[in-house]
Design a protein around this motif. Structure first.
Motif, PDB file in Angstrom:
ATOM      1  N   LEU A  42       0.827  -1.211   0.000  1.00  0.00           N
ATOM      2  CA  LEU A  42       0.000   0.000   0.000  1.00  0.00           C
ATOM      3  C   LEU A  42       0.862   1.263   0.000  1.00  0.00           C
ATOM      4  O   LEU A  42       0.579   2.231  -0.720  1.00  0.00           O
ATOM      5  N   ILE A  43       1.916   1.254   0.799  1.00  0.00           N
ATOM      6  CA  ILE A  43       2.809   2.413   0.868  1.00  0.00           C
ATOM      7  C   ILE A  43       3.484   2.654  -0.480  1.00  0.00           C
ATOM      8  O   ILE A  43       3.530   3.786  -0.984  1.00  0.00           O
ATOM      9  N   ASN A  44       3.996   1.585  -1.079  1.00  0.00           N
ATOM     10  CA  ASN A  44       4.696   1.735  -2.356  1.00  0.00           C
ATOM     11  C   ASN A  44       3.741   2.093  -3.489  1.00  0.00           C
ATOM     12  O   ASN A  44       4.107   2.826  -4.418  1.00  0.00           O
ATOM     13  N   ALA A  45       2.504   1.563  -3.428  1.00  0.00           N
ATOM     14  CA  ALA A  45       1.509   1.942  -4.442  1.00  0.00           C
ATOM     15  C   ALA A  45       1.183   3.426  -4.329  1.00  0.00           C
ATOM     16  O   ALA A  45       1.059   4.130  -5.343  1.00  0.00           O
ATOM     17  N   TYR A  46       1.050   3.904  -3.101  1.00  0.00           N
ATOM     18  CA  TYR A  46       0.784   5.329  -2.890  1.00  0.00           C
ATOM     19  C   TYR A  46       1.930   6.178  -3.428  1.00  0.00           C
ATOM     20  O   TYR A  46       1.696   7.192  -4.108  1.00  0.00           O
ATOM     21  N   ARG A  47       3.163   5.762  -3.151  1.00  0.00           N
ATOM     22  CA  ARG A  47       4.314   6.533  -3.618  1.00  0.00           C
ATOM     23  C   ARG A  47       4.391   6.541  -5.145  1.00  0.00           C
ATOM     24  O   ARG A  47       4.747   7.551  -5.756  1.00  0.00           O
ATOM     25  N   PHE A  48       4.051   5.408  -5.759  1.00  0.00           N
ATOM     26  CA  PHE A  48       4.153   5.312  -7.213  1.00  0.00           C
ATOM     27  C   PHE A  48       3.086   6.158  -7.905  1.00  0.00           C
ATOM     28  O   PHE A  48       3.382   6.925  -8.822  1.00  0.00           O
ATOM     29  N   PHE A  49       1.829   6.018  -7.450  1.00  0.00           N
ATOM     30  CA  PHE A  49       0.732   6.706  -8.136  1.00  0.00           C
ATOM     31  C   PHE A  49       0.636   8.186  -7.751  1.00  0.00           C
ATOM     32  O   PHE A  49      -0.003   8.963  -8.461  1.00  0.00           O
ATOM     33  N   SER A  50       1.255   8.557  -6.645  1.00  0.00           N
ATOM     34  CA  SER A  50       1.262   9.978  -6.277  1.00  0.00           C
ATOM     35  C   SER A  50       2.489  10.691  -6.850  1.00  0.00           C
ATOM     36  O   SER A  50       2.727  11.853  -6.549  1.00  0.00           O
TER      37      SER A  50
END
Length: 247
Positions: free
Chosen positions: A90-98
């Motif tokens: 979840l953290i890495n998905a947030y960093r990637f899409f943001s």
């Protein structure tokens, strides 16, 4: 496979060790891919460490925690490891899409994608292939009741009555070898009644944990205090008898 022996999770232990090393490896790869010459010098490394964001420290710490949790083959620790890996994703998905990594270049983005794919693969492994390694009899927060390999006749009452004999027994459950196959009814059975003719004919409601090759694993759900006392007395008598036996 009539014995419910658990496999040693050697491969998972290796993955756990790699998870513990992963934070250091990710940091070193990031520093090496920064393009800064002499990145390995102590003063430069210290500056790099100060530049690591809070989110980076968080997901790297969760990777380390996952490795520690996977070293203990217990359903509580492995469940927490699955939660930890899910948080990493979840953290890495947030960093990637943001677009949190847009200022760090394509190297960091590809590193993040690769790490996420590896995390997903291990998450699937830890979730779907945990059963040969974990004792599903184990309670979540307390030690598992000691199991004794004592034999006594039992009757399993479900859609029919099945005779069998215990392969092991504890105050928490039992493993029963049935005299005949349950003929496809095992998939429909969630709960059964277990009758112990030789132990004061006590009757216990139990949950079906697993059925394989005529071996039925059960966890007691409703064991009255009186019947619990009878069962404990019988177990103690079997222990005394086995201790008195020669050899």
């Amino acid at each position: 496979m009539t014995q419910a022996e658990l496999k040693r999770p050697t491969g998972v232990f290796l993955l756990a060790f790699l998870f513990i090393l992963a934070p250091l490896g990710n940091l070193l790869i990031s520093f090496a891919g920064s393009g800064v010459s002499g990145w390995y010098e102590p003063s430069v490394l210290f500056a790099f460490l100060q530049s690591v964001s809070t989110l980076d420290w968080l997901w790297l710490s969760l990777l380390f925690l996952t490795g520690v949790l996977l070293f203990r083959p217990h359903k509580t620790s492995w469940s927490l490891a699955i939660v930890s890996l899910s948080l990493v994703l979840l953290i890495n998905a947030y960093r990637f899409f943001s677009h949190d990594l847009s200022h760090e270049g394509s190297f960091a983005q590809w590193q993040l994608v690769f790490s996420s794919l590896v995390t997903i693969a291990i998450l699937i492994l830890a979730f779907y292939f945990r059963f040969p390694y974990l004792d599903r009899r184990a309670r979540w927060l307390f030690p598992t009741a000691h199991r004794y390999e004592f034999r006594t006749p039992v009757n399993i009452v479900g859609q029919d009555i099945f005779e069998g004999v215990t392969e092991s027994i504890s105050i928490a459950g039992t493993r029963v070898l049935l005299k005949r196959d349950m003929e496809g009814t095992s998939k429909e059975l969630k709960y059964v009644d277990v009758i112990f003719p030789k132990i004061r004919n006590i009757k216990v409601k139990a949950r079906v944990v697993e059925y394989r090759d005529n071996v039925l694993r059960l966890k007691f759900k409703e064991l009255e205090q009186r019947d619990r006392g009878y069962l404990l007395d019988w177990i103690r008598s079997q222990i005394e008898t086995s201790n008195e036996s020669p050899g």
